[in-house]
Design a protein around this motif. Structure first.
Motif, PDB file in Angstrom:
ATOM      1  N   VAL A 254       0.942  -0.972   0.393  1.00 39.46           N
ATOM      2  CA  VAL A 254       0.540   0.109   0.837  1.00 39.46           C
ATOM      3  C   VAL A 254       0.885   1.176  -0.042  1.00 39.46           C
ATOM      4  CG1 VAL A 254      -1.460   0.790   1.385  1.00 39.46           C
ATOM      5  CG2 VAL A 254      -2.008  -1.112   0.981  1.00 39.46           C
ATOM      6  N   CYS A 255       2.316   1.328   0.526  1.00 40.18           N
ATOM      7  CA  CYS A 255       2.914   2.413   0.515  1.00 40.18           C
ATOM      8  C   CYS A 255       3.558   3.074  -0.418  1.00 40.18           C
ATOM      9  CB  CYS A 255       3.712   2.321   2.088  1.00 40.18           C
ATOM     10  SG  CYS A 255       3.298   2.255   4.075  1.00 40.18           S
ATOM     11  N   THR A 256       3.898   1.638  -1.255  1.00 40.86           N
ATOM     12  CA  THR A 256       4.385   1.776  -2.429  1.00 40.86           C
ATOM     13  C   THR A 256       3.398   2.005  -3.654  1.00 40.86           C
ATOM     14  OG1 THR A 256       5.826   0.024  -2.005  1.00 40.86           O
ATOM     15  CG2 THR A 256       5.606   0.307  -4.679  1.00 40.86           C
ATOM     16  N   LEU A 257       2.665   1.952  -3.266  1.00 41.78           N
ATOM     17  CA  LEU A 257       1.342   2.134  -4.285  1.00 41.78           C
ATOM     18  C   LEU A 257       0.834   4.185  -4.239  1.00 41.78           C
ATOM     19  CD1 LEU A 257      -1.460  -0.464  -4.628  1.00 41.78           C
ATOM     20  CD2 LEU A 257      -0.176   0.175  -6.061  1.00 41.78           C
ATOM     21  N   LEU A 260       4.161   5.822  -5.402  1.00 44.87           N
ATOM     22  CA  LEU A 260       3.735   5.740  -6.836  1.00 44.87           C
ATOM     23  C   LEU A 260       2.426   6.579  -7.478  1.00 44.87           C
ATOM     24  CD1 LEU A 260       3.783   1.983  -7.875  1.00 44.87           C
ATOM     25  CD2 LEU A 260       5.805   4.036  -8.556  1.00 44.87           C
ATOM     26  N   ILE A 261       1.047   6.340  -6.962  1.00 44.91           N
ATOM     27  CA  ILE A 261       0.047   7.903  -7.129  1.00 44.91           C
ATOM     28  C   ILE A 261       0.826   8.974  -7.306  1.00 44.91           C
ATOM     29  CG2 ILE A 261      -2.227   8.178  -7.115  1.00 44.91           C
ATOM     30  CD1 ILE A 261      -3.095   5.244  -5.832  1.00 44.91           C
ATOM     31  N   SER A 262       1.264   9.907  -5.935  1.00 43.88           N
ATOM     32  CA  SER A 262       1.292  10.841  -6.298  1.00 43.88           C
ATOM     33  C   SER A 262       2.638  11.088  -6.744  1.00 43.88           C
ATOM     34  CB  SER A 262       2.668  10.708  -4.199  1.00 43.88           C
ATOM     35  OG  SER A 262       1.364   9.925  -3.563  1.00 43.88           O
ATOM     36  N   ALA A 263       3.656   9.876  -7.320  1.00 39.43           N
ATOM     37  CA  ALA A 263       4.345  10.460  -7.994  1.00 39.43           C
ATOM     38  C   ALA A 263       3.800  10.844  -9.654  1.00 39.43           C
ATOM     39  CB  ALA A 263       5.282   9.376  -8.620  1.00 39.43           C
ATOM     40  N   LEU A 268       1.056  15.432 -13.368  1.00 36.06           N
ATOM     41  CA  LEU A 268       0.867  16.007 -14.036  1.00 36.06           C
ATOM     42  C   LEU A 268       0.268  17.005 -13.530  1.00 36.06           C
ATOM     43  CD1 LEU A 268      -2.646  12.909 -13.600  1.00 36.06           C
ATOM     44  CD2 LEU A 268      -1.405  13.671 -15.448  1.00 36.06           C
ATOM     45  N   LEU A 269       0.383  17.449 -12.678  1.00 39.36           N
ATOM     46  CA  LEU A 269       0.571  18.851 -11.524  1.00 39.36           C
ATOM     47  C   LEU A 269       1.202  20.015 -12.359  1.00 39.36           C
ATOM     48  CD1 LEU A 269      -0.937  21.246  -9.660  1.00 39.36           C
ATOM     49  CD2 LEU A 269       0.419  20.150  -7.988  1.00 39.36           C
ATOM     50  N   VAL A 270       2.545  19.311 -12.418  1.00 37.80           N
ATOM     51  CA  VAL A 270       3.959  19.497 -13.275  1.00 37.80           C
ATOM     52  C   VAL A 270       3.425  20.148 -14.517  1.00 37.80           C
ATOM     53  CG1 VAL A 270       6.013  20.038 -13.870  1.00 37.80           C
ATOM     54  CG2 VAL A 270       5.208  18.761 -11.779  1.00 37.80           C
ATOM     55  N   ARG A 271       2.646  19.575 -15.911  1.00 36.11           N
ATOM     56  CA  ARG A 271       1.955  19.902 -16.577  1.00 36.11           C
ATOM     57  C   ARG A 271       0.952  20.754 -17.233  1.00 36.11           C
ATOM     58  NH1 ARG A 271       1.764  12.886 -19.615  1.00 36.11           N
ATOM     59  NH2 ARG A 271       4.124  12.981 -19.401  1.00 36.11           N
ATOM     60  N   SER A 272       0.319  20.388 -16.382  1.00 37.91           N
ATOM     61  CA  SER A 272      -1.063  20.873 -16.099  1.00 37.91           C
ATOM     62  C   SER A 272      -0.398  22.304 -16.166  1.00 37.91           C
ATOM     63  CB  SER A 272      -1.784  20.710 -15.047  1.00 37.91           C
ATOM     64  OG  SER A 272      -1.705  21.070 -14.445  1.00 37.91           O
ATOM     65  N   GLN A 273       0.817  23.375 -15.854  1.00 39.58           N
ATOM     66  CA  GLN A 273       0.845  24.272 -14.807  1.00 39.58           C
ATOM     67  C   GLN A 273       1.930  24.971 -16.496  1.00 39.58           C
ATOM     68  OE1 GLN A 273       2.791  23.954 -11.091  1.00 39.58           O
ATOM     69  NE2 GLN A 273       1.050  24.169  -9.822  1.00 39.58           N
ATOM     70  N   SER A 274       2.307  23.349 -16.279  1.00 37.83           N
ATOM     71  CA  SER A 274       3.564  24.067 -18.061  1.00 37.83           C
ATOM     72  C   SER A 274       3.045  24.717 -19.270  1.00 37.83           C
ATOM     73  CB  SER A 274       4.750  22.895 -17.826  1.00 37.83           C
ATOM     74  OG  SER A 274       4.071  21.894 -17.938  1.00 37.83           O
TER      75      SER A 274
END
Length: 274
Positions: A254-257, A260-263, A268-274
């Motif tokens: 669960v921690c690994t998932l 990964l989900i956070s990454a 996606l957040l970085v892409r949307s802002q760029s």
């Protein structure tokens, strides 16, 4: 006698192996390993059965759980009882505390060698791993403390252990003088066996209570309570295995998932802002 027992076991495997799929070589064992090897090499591929052993042991609880000496005495109690026979099967040798204690006592008695036999390397390899399951008999519990006075006995099993067994006067007293109903000790013994010997399959092969008094009619409510208490404690123990599985497998997954989900969300957040 070992070879005679091997012949007897082979006869049983041949005569009944088409129907019997679970074999217990001994309760209070001696010539177990040869019978296991005989089944493993000759009969297992044809009959698809399992061969184990049945060992009886009561639980030993330290009188003072904060006392190192009492904790070590309780450990000796278990190793001199269950470990005496289970340790060679699962680890290839007698428990170290038995070798140390009996060796020391033997030297004090003027003997040139320990009264505890020494396994050769060949014997260790032959005995280790010779059980498809562990049969476990259990009836009661004792409080254990370090013996702090000299023993009046000569060389003996009791003297080698250097401990004192006590009972709680509040424990229900059953038919036999040695038997008290202490269900929680059963759960602790099962957990000890699981962790000590690598979590083998365990079959409870002996448990029960003797008759308190002679009755002319059915009067065994006390036996019902004994069995109910011990069965309930036995049913609790698998929960520990599941909790361990959750801790060792599910939580890291669960921690690994989550990482990964956070990454992915961060990308996606970085892409949307760029």
């Amino acid at each position: 006698m070992v070879s005679y027992f091997g012949d007897y076991a082979d006869l049983c495997f041949e005569a009944f192996g088409d129907r019997v799929k679970h074999w217990i070589t001994f309760s209070d064992p001696r010539a177990h390993a040869q019978a296991w090897h005989s089944y493993n090499s000759t009969w297992r591929s044809k009959q698809r059965g399992l061969v184990g052993i049945s060992l009886n042991c009561d639980w030993g609880e330290p009188v003072d759980i904060n006392s190192r000496k009492d904790i070590e005495a309780a450990e000796r109690y278990l190793q001199f009882c269950l470990g005496w026979f289970a340790n060679p099967i699962y680890a290839g040798d007698y428990p170290q505390v038995m070798k140390d204690r009996i060796g020391k006592k033997s030297a004090e008695q003027g003997l040139d060698m320990s009264r505890l036999p020494v396994f050769s390397l060949q014997e260790k390899g032959y005995i280790k791993g010779t059980s498809d399951f562990l049969g476990l008999g259990h009836f009661t519990t004792r409080y254990i403390t370090e013996r702090n006075y000299p023993s009046r006995q000569g060389p003996s099993y009791q003297n080698d252990r250097d401990l004192v067994e006590l009972v709680d006067p509040n424990w229900p007293d059953l038919g036999s003088k040695w038997l008290y109903s202490v269900p929680w000790g059963f759960r602790r013994l099962l957990h000890f066996a699981q962790t000590q010997y690598g979590n083998p399959p365990i079959y409870v092969t002996e448990n029960g209570a003797s008759q308190i008094l002679h009755c002319t009619q059915l009067c065994d409510e006390w036996r019902i309570q004994y069995l109910k208490g011990y069965i309930n404690e036995m049913l609790k123990e698998p929960l520990l295995s599941h909790m361990q599985m959750v801790t060792e497998i599910v939580v890291p997954t669960v921690c690994t998932l989550c990482v990964l989900i956070s990454a992915v969300l961060l990308m996606l957040l970085v892409r949307s802002q760029s």
